[in-house]
Write a protein that holds these residues in place. Sequence first.
Motif, PDB file in Angstrom:
ATOM      1  N   ASN A  45     -16.250 -77.187 -38.758  1.00 33.26           N
ATOM      2  CA  ASN A  45     -14.796 -77.746 -39.030  1.00 33.26           C
ATOM      3  C   ASN A  45     -15.001 -79.336 -38.823  1.00 33.26           C
ATOM      4  N   PHE A  46     -15.243 -80.039 -39.833  1.00 27.66           N
ATOM      5  CA  PHE A  46     -15.532 -81.454 -39.705  1.00 27.66           C
ATOM      6  C   PHE A  46     -13.991 -82.333 -39.230  1.00 27.66           C
ATOM      7  N   THR A  47     -13.167 -81.650 -39.931  1.00 26.28           N
ATOM      8  CA  THR A  47     -11.677 -82.186 -39.678  1.00 26.28           C
ATOM      9  C   THR A  47     -10.797 -80.857 -39.682  1.00 26.28           C
ATOM     10  N   ASP A  48      -9.715 -80.981 -39.580  1.00 27.06           N
ATOM     11  CA  ASP A  48      -8.930 -79.856 -39.615  1.00 27.06           C
ATOM     12  C   ASP A  48      -8.785 -79.439 -41.299  1.00 27.06           C
ATOM     13  N   ASP A  49      -9.155 -80.383 -42.146  1.00 28.36           N
ATOM     14  CA  ASP A  49      -8.915 -79.949 -43.514  1.00 28.36           C
ATOM     15  C   ASP A  49     -10.600 -79.569 -44.042  1.00 28.36           C
ATOM     16  N   LEU A  50     -11.422 -80.115 -43.399  1.00 36.42           N
ATOM     17  CA  LEU A  50     -12.764 -79.882 -44.236  1.00 36.42           C
ATOM     18  C   LEU A  50     -13.781 -79.063 -43.428  1.00 36.42           C
ATOM     19  N   SER A  51     -14.080 -77.838 -43.688  1.00 30.91           N
ATOM     20  CA  SER A  51     -15.277 -76.857 -43.262  1.00 30.91           C
ATOM     21  C   SER A  51     -16.336 -76.522 -44.060  1.00 30.91           C
ATOM     22  N   LEU A  52     -17.294 -76.112 -43.223  1.00 34.99           N
ATOM     23  CA  LEU A  52     -18.537 -75.837 -44.117  1.00 34.99           C
ATOM     24  C   LEU A  52     -19.453 -74.581 -43.301  1.00 34.99           C
ATOM     25  N   GLU A  53     -19.551 -73.726 -43.983  1.00 29.16           N
ATOM     26  CA  GLU A  53     -20.109 -72.549 -43.335  1.00 29.16           C
ATOM     27  C   GLU A  53     -21.446 -72.007 -43.827  1.00 29.16           C
ATOM     28  N   CYS A  54     -22.558 -71.854 -42.948  1.00 30.20           N
ATOM     29  CA  CYS A  54     -23.747 -71.560 -43.503  1.00 30.20           C
ATOM     30  C   CYS A  54     -24.391 -70.344 -42.877  1.00 30.20           C
ATOM     31  N   ALA A  55     -24.870 -69.241 -43.797  1.00 27.60           N
ATOM     32  CA  ALA A  55     -25.228 -68.174 -43.101  1.00 27.60           C
ATOM     33  C   ALA A  55     -26.528 -67.789 -43.644  1.00 27.60           C
ATOM     34  N   SER A  56     -27.289 -67.144 -42.890  1.00 30.46           N
ATOM     35  CA  SER A  56     -28.522 -66.324 -43.203  1.00 30.46           C
ATOM     36  C   SER A  56     -28.844 -65.022 -42.588  1.00 30.46           C
ATOM     37  N   ARG A  57     -29.279 -64.237 -43.380  1.00 23.82           N
ATOM     38  CA  ARG A  57     -29.790 -62.857 -42.838  1.00 23.82           C
ATOM     39  C   ARG A  57     -30.936 -62.567 -43.310  1.00 23.82           C
ATOM     40  N   TYR A  58     -32.089 -61.848 -42.420  1.00 26.81           N
ATOM     41  CA  TYR A  58     -33.320 -61.419 -42.594  1.00 26.81           C
ATOM     42  C   TYR A  58     -33.150 -60.016 -42.489  1.00 26.81           C
ATOM     43  N   GLU A  59     -33.625 -59.174 -43.448  1.00 29.35           N
ATOM     44  CA  GLU A  59     -33.589 -57.775 -43.609  1.00 29.35           C
ATOM     45  C   GLU A  59     -35.081 -57.033 -43.921  1.00 29.35           C
ATOM     46  N   ASN A  60     -35.164 -56.176 -43.176  1.00 28.35           N
ATOM     47  CA  ASN A  60     -36.743 -55.512 -43.340  1.00 28.35           C
ATOM     48  C   ASN A  60     -36.307 -54.146 -43.655  1.00 28.35           C
ATOM     49  N   TYR A  61     -36.795 -53.489 -44.803  1.00 28.59           N
ATOM     50  CA  TYR A  61     -36.488 -52.125 -45.245  1.00 28.59           C
ATOM     51  C   TYR A  61     -38.006 -51.255 -44.832  1.00 28.59           C
ATOM     52  N   SER A  62     -37.892 -50.221 -44.531  1.00 30.99           N
ATOM     53  CA  SER A  62     -39.251 -49.514 -44.596  1.00 30.99           C
ATOM     54  C   SER A  62     -39.956 -49.062 -46.075  1.00 30.99           C
ATOM     55  N   ASP A  63     -39.084 -48.967 -46.749  1.00 31.67           N
ATOM     56  CA  ASP A  63     -39.644 -48.485 -47.995  1.00 31.67           C
ATOM     57  C   ASP A  63     -39.770 -49.686 -49.058  1.00 31.67           C
ATOM     58  N   PHE A  64     -39.172 -50.884 -49.048  1.00 30.24           N
ATOM     59  CA  PHE A  64     -39.434 -51.971 -50.122  1.00 30.24           C
ATOM     60  C   PHE A  64     -39.710 -53.119 -49.442  1.00 30.24           C
ATOM     61  N   GLY A  65     -39.462 -53.334 -48.268  1.00 29.10           N
ATOM     62  CA  GLY A  65     -40.082 -54.545 -47.615  1.00 29.10           C
ATOM     63  C   GLY A  65     -38.952 -55.408 -47.225  1.00 29.10           C
ATOM     64  N   SER A  66     -39.167 -56.851 -47.228  1.00 30.81           N
ATOM     65  CA  SER A  66     -38.189 -57.645 -46.396  1.00 30.81           C
ATOM     66  C   SER A  66     -37.301 -58.603 -47.481  1.00 30.81           C
ATOM     67  N   THR A  67     -36.448 -59.149 -47.108  1.00 33.05           N
ATOM     68  CA  THR A  67     -35.442 -60.208 -47.952  1.00 33.05           C
ATOM     69  C   THR A  67     -34.949 -60.908 -46.744  1.00 33.05           C
ATOM     70  N   THR A  68     -34.696 -62.110 -47.437  1.00 31.58           N
ATOM     71  CA  THR A  68     -33.895 -63.206 -46.459  1.00 31.58           C
ATOM     72  C   THR A  68     -32.791 -63.762 -47.476  1.00 31.58           C
ATOM     73  N   ASN A  69     -31.704 -63.790 -47.066  1.00 37.15           N
ATOM     74  CA  ASN A  69     -30.631 -64.361 -48.032  1.00 37.15           C
ATOM     75  C   ASN A  69     -29.680 -65.468 -47.261  1.00 37.15           C
ATOM     76  N   PHE A  70     -29.152 -66.454 -48.234  1.00 40.71           N
ATOM     77  CA  PHE A  70     -28.464 -67.537 -47.544  1.00 40.71           C
ATOM     78  C   PHE A  70     -27.283 -67.829 -48.233  1.00 40.71           C
ATOM     79  N   LYS A  71     -26.369 -68.130 -47.200  1.00 44.65           N
ATOM     80  CA  LYS A  71     -24.908 -68.589 -48.217  1.00 44.65           C
ATOM     81  C   LYS A  71     -24.427 -70.097 -47.629  1.00 44.65           C
TER      82      LYS A  71
END
Lengths: 168, 766
Positions: free
Chosen positions: B442-468
Amino acid sequence: MYKLFLFTVILLSIQSLFAYESEEKLKVAVIGKVPKFITWENEEKEHFSITVLNNQFGNTLNEKYGGKKIKDRDIKIRYVDNIEEIEDTDILYIPSINSNKLSLIINKVANKNILTISDIRGFADKGGIIQINFVSQKLKLKINLDSANRENLEIRSALLRISDVVKR
Amino acid sequence: MRISKTKTAILITLFTTSLLRADDLFEASLEDIMQMQSELKADVGSREGAKNFLDSRSPVDVITHEQIERSGLTSLTNVLRYFVAGFNAPETSVADGSDHVRAFTLRGMSPDQILVLINGKRLHASSLLHVNDVIGRGSSNVDLDTISLKAIEKIEILRDGAAAQYGSDAISGVINIILKGIGHSSSIDISVGQRELGDGEKLYTEALFTLPLKYDGFINTTLSLTDQKQTQRAGVDKRLTPPSVKTHAGIPDYQNFAATLNAEIPQKNNINFYVNSMLNYRDSEASAFFRPPSLESATLYPTGFLPIINAKIHDYSLRAGVQGEFDNALKWDFSNAFGYNDIRFHVDESMNYTLGANSPISFSNGGFNFLQNSTNLDLKKSIDRLSLASGFEYRYEKYRLEQGESASFVGTGSQGFSGYRAENEAKESRESYAFYIDGTYNFTDDLSLECASRYENYSDFGSTTNFKLASSYKIIPQLLLRSSASTGFRAPSLAQSNYSHTSTFGGLIEGTFRPEHEIAKTFGAKKLTAEESTHFTIGGVYQPRQDLSLMIDYFLTNVDDRIMLSNNLIGATDAQKRILAAYGVSKARFFTNAIDTKTHGVDIKLNFNRDFTHNKKLNVGIWYNYNKNSVQAFNGTTTTRENSYEQIDRVENGQPKSSLRVLISYEQNKLLTTLNFSGYGSYRQVRDNQAYKFNSKLTSDLDITYKATKKMKLSMGAINLFSTMPNRWNDLSGTLYGYNAIKPYSRYSPFGYSGAFFYVRTRFDF
């Protein structure tokens, strides 16, 4: 069409008694409303003191209570960041950020005739006096009468009637 | 001086707006403050903690338990359809398993592209794959009707991609169901009603028992029981002499029992143990098409017969965990979420033509189950203006398909629904693990920024990384602008990868084959891989006053490699014909990463909530959704616009592009009146390669509740008050489907075709 527009404008313009308020503002309002139901040992002091440990209200308390009176005394607001700084005060507000330190805080202010108020979960069961919580967008109060008695604070029945009282 | 009407209105607005700046809150009494409604908070969409849903960086909506109670509805799927523009949940019939587990969609996308959470933890999907020509064909969805309405405190709906935060499935949105906690009274509700035409009788009973514990802990138990009789809206069967109504078209007969437990046991040292669990059993019956008299059935059914498909559904889930906070203010939460869904099919009042007069008339046709277990560790800490969250998830999933008794599948199989064969059986499992990190500054009470990332690995089709990335900025106190961009994915379900169902027609086999079966491979099928998505939203919230808000949000979602169930394909090349012949197969279909789609549109939502003097309250909500789904590209040649016209048109035009909800609720003293209007845009369904359009419609619902005493409420109301019906098939003169056919209405109808439902309800608090 014009009549519909005018009706809408007037409808929107009618003063709402109870608009949807932020939880923080409602908590601040409660801090100022509760004292009229409480009797302290010494009500002859120059100021009515409110202390907030680790302030989470921003400037709202100052904005709402600056220059005002409680029990005919000027309100004095003090913000402290650690337990050691807590001094003689009428009300100590303990925001939920302090939940891990609650027993230390309650011990620190024990037997000092201080009304403790908090939104910490289980506050009243853990020895605090007035707990604020929200259920289905409604503010609820929970009071530990034993804790109040220990602090020689007298709570009027009018407040107890609208609150949940912790039973031993 | 002459002042125009417009100027008068503007002057009044300006004058009264200035009056509203008066700060009444601090002048009100404590009793009045305790009657005020506080801001509505939502947890979903951010790991920062619950915040006012109007301040969210992504579009979020909240439905409260009071609103649910006033709707008069008894099923969660219908509740969401009632409140949420862009939420679609048709009521199908003569569609095998889909009659018993309702598919639902958001923004016209696929049912499996919605993630459902219970108290923030993943809820498992049903084991059922919709394989008939219904909305949601080729997908599995969470069975929302396993959740007792009385157990719900509120429903949070995130209208944004969120796979970078929550993992697979969070593509068209996330539904987070928050169960009731402390502070509710025990109560029981009984509701009875029936359709305007006298059928569809329903008895609904639910009870909540609550036990408060020390330190604001609680044990809440909810039980609910539904007994629903079928509705009958079928047309005459012209194959019969004389023509008469035989097939059942309408909502099914079912009995549903649901139990929910939600408990929290906080300790003095701030450790909190929590558990919530749901048990559901449903016994549901729907019909197949009537079988006219024939030589094959002459002995057992000389006048023909109506096969009844019976689904017995068991659904269990349990989420348990412990959470606390270290001295350095690091919050932790260790939990396990287990879910299991089992569906068994039985066909009654039927026969197997191959077995002739010796055929049984009741069959056990097999079924499937799905198990999901997720173990999570979540950490969270705030440092000044920075909120950080991180976590780990391990998930195990198992899908099993079991064959039916041999009489259900040998030869022609049981009429109405052929049993699963030995070669259809499957028992597959997979594991996945994921790490995520999510930070909000929260840069100020009025301005905020969120960053998210998630890595996931499945035994059947492999891995994926996603961002927001998501941000919000309050330009002025009344106006918040927000935007988000993210990537996402949906793992192919184990059911999609392993489901098969084959039956024999005219001595040859046809049906659904696994993607890795040689038959499917000859058509170009490959091992399924994840659907990948990108999301963008931009919009804002204008809130000139606490009780008035306007939300406008544009959304764009692109999905690559969307999984579909192909059309029935016949061999086109010599190689294909050779393999089909080797297996004795005439037609085959299979799941495939078939298409790339684009979904875009807008949500406009206005909320007005006013508490007047003398115990009068007015709530008005107006919500308009527009969404357009289009297929952008085809992967390979198994699915093209030409050879899969029906499938593609269903994706693009099978659901309303526009929808409107207008909800008006007025309370005066002891009387509560709720009026709801639902507008559904037009849609199309394809039959025999021809598209038929069904017009837009408006339905109305009314509920009137009288608070007889402090402990008792009496209600009466109507769902679809004026019995609005969808259009019949125009210009289609078929026997099964058509204007005067057995099924005169499209199964895509977004509000069913059973007409008005009238009910009375009573509630006791104790």
